[in-house]
Design an enzyme around this catalytic site. Structure first.
Site, short mmCIF file in Angstrom:
data_model
loop_
_atom_site.label_atom_id
_atom_site.label_comp_id
_atom_site.label_asym_id
_atom_site.label_seq_id
_atom_site.Cartn_x
_atom_site.Cartn_y
_atom_site.Cartn_z
N GLU A 27 -26.65 20.54 -17.05
CA GLU A 27 -27.33 21.82 -16.85
C GLU A 27 -28.76 21.65 -16.32
OE1 GLU A 27 -26.29 24.93 -19.97
OE2 GLU A 27 -25.77 23.09 -21.03
N SER A 155 -23.10 26.36 -20.40
CA SER A 155 -22.97 27.02 -19.08
C SER A 155 -21.53 27.05 -18.58
CB SER A 155 -23.87 26.33 -18.04
OG SER A 155 -25.22 26.55 -18.33
N TYR A 221 -24.31 32.36 -12.96
CA TYR A 221 -25.46 31.95 -12.16
C TYR A 221 -25.37 32.25 -10.66
CZ TYR A 221 -26.36 29.35 -16.43
OH TYR A 221 -26.57 29.00 -17.73
N ARG A 260 -29.06 32.67 -29.14
CA ARG A 260 -28.08 33.68 -28.73
C ARG A 260 -26.73 33.34 -29.33
NH1 ARG A 260 -27.08 32.69 -23.31
NH2 ARG A 260 -24.86 32.47 -23.76
N ASP A 262 -22.56 34.31 -28.99
CA ASP A 262 -21.57 34.92 -28.10
C ASP A 262 -20.31 35.29 -28.87
OD1 ASP A 262 -23.38 34.41 -26.06
OD2 ASP A 262 -22.39 32.56 -25.43
N GLU A 275 -19.65 30.95 -29.90
CA GLU A 275 -20.59 29.83 -29.97
C GLU A 275 -22.01 30.33 -30.18
OE1 GLU A 275 -21.80 28.03 -26.01
OE2 GLU A 275 -19.85 28.89 -25.47
N ASN A 277 -26.02 29.47 -29.00
CA ASN A 277 -26.89 28.80 -28.01
C ASN A 277 -28.30 28.76 -28.59
OD1 ASN A 277 -25.14 28.81 -25.30
ND2 ASN A 277 -24.76 30.68 -26.42
N GLY A 281 -30.58 30.29 -21.57
CA GLY A 281 -31.20 30.35 -20.26
C GLY A 281 -32.32 31.39 -20.20
#
Length: 316
Positions: A27, A155, A221, A260, A262, A275, A277, A281
């Site tokens: 990443e 990602s 992205y 974060r 998800d 998951e 994070n 990002g």
């Protein structure tokens, strides 16, 4: 929502700040974009911030330049998995976000799910797989479709949706090219949500919508047709339930500061944890800045708040 007041009001209180970005993970390019945005925001707030593309000499570089603290914006291995956090601990360098335990668990999807399952939190059924696995047996237990993931990548790198039994072996091989451990997970047919957590509070939920098979690297992205809905469309009670689950899941892995969580929601509106994070990002396509904006925080204010987490839990 009512966010806690900032405790740091003078930019000079942060001292000299290194924004760690880049590194050697898969990443890297995303991290460089996130880092550039964070660096610009910090400098615009009058903070003495400097970008540092991480090399093997990062600890010596930090000490030689006499930095006071670090803003970690390294995504993936070496920056989000507890390795950098542990290295910084050895030189007594304060840093943003989660510590070693929360970072390591958050990055390891397999052990994270095992822990959630162990404490009764909802997560899709899964199995660990390799090229020698009984693929027919996995399909019999988990059904189709399936989602195949490297256990410790971000990602959506190395991820594939499997809709036909003939695809499973190839999907496992592709995931195994990124990680020795591969996760094969029940596909939840429904809606994807994400909830940012900042200093123990959940920000407004975002509903993700993509024409792709799932919210993959391209959707995150590169695509121009990915939709982000905030307000997310849930009832007030349902969104509150989702936010509470996010905070609980985040804390359960030992994460703190910012991050974060998800989710998928099935057609019956049951939420399933996917998951955590711990260094999300911060690019123009990123989700945490979107949620912060909905909560009344500009990008610059968000970055300031994240930097405040370098003073430790409970400061903000």
């Amino acid at each position: 929502m009512n966010l806690p007041q900032q405790k740091i009001t003078d930019a000079k209180a942060f001292g000299k700040v290194a924004v760690l970005m880049g590194g050697r993970s898969a990443e890297r390019e995303v991290s460089l974009k996130s880092g550039a945005a964070v660096l610009t925001a910090l400098q615009s707030k009058g903070i003495d911030a400097h970008g540092l593309d991480v090399s093997d000499n990062v600890l010596m570089d930090l000490q030689a330049a006499q930095f006071d603290r670090v803003f970690i914006i390294l995504h993936g291995r070496g920056g989000e998995d507890g390795v950098m956090q542990g290295a910084l601990e050895t030189i007594g360098m304060p840093y943003t976000g989660s510590g070693v335990l929360g970072s390591a668990l958050g990055m390891d999807k397999l052990r994270c799910k095992q822990m959630w399952q162990g404490i009764g939190m909802p997560t899709p059924t899964y199995a660990e797989a390799n090229e020698a696995s009984d693929f027919a047996g996995l399909i019999e237990v988990l059904g189709l479709p399936l989602i195949v993931k490297p256990a410790s990548e971000g990602s959506s790198i190395g991820m594939n949706k499997v809709v036909d039994p003939s695809q499973l072996a190839h999907a496992v091989r592709e995931a195994a090219a990124s990680d020795q451990r591969v996760l094969v997970e029940q596909w939840i047919d429904g809606t994807e949500y994400t909830v940012a957590v900042l200093n123990g509070e959940a920000l407004p939920a975002i509903r993700l919508q993509t024409p792709n098979a799932f919210y993959d690297f391209a959707a995150k992205y590169q695509a121009t047709d990915t939709s982000y809905h905030c307000p997310c469309g849930l009832t007030e009670d349902k969104e509150l339930q989702l936010q509470q689950l996010a905070v609980q899941a985040f804390k359960s892995v030992g994460a703190h500061g910012w991050g974060r969580v998800d989710f998928m929601a099935d057609e019956a509106s049951n939420f399933y944890l996917l998951e955590v994070n711990t260094v999300p990002g911060m690019t123009g396509h990123s989700l945490v800045p979107m949620a912060a904006k909905a909560a009344g925080l500009s990008f610059d204010e968000l970055v300031w708040r994240v930097l405040e987490t370098s003073f430790g839990e409970g400061v903000v």
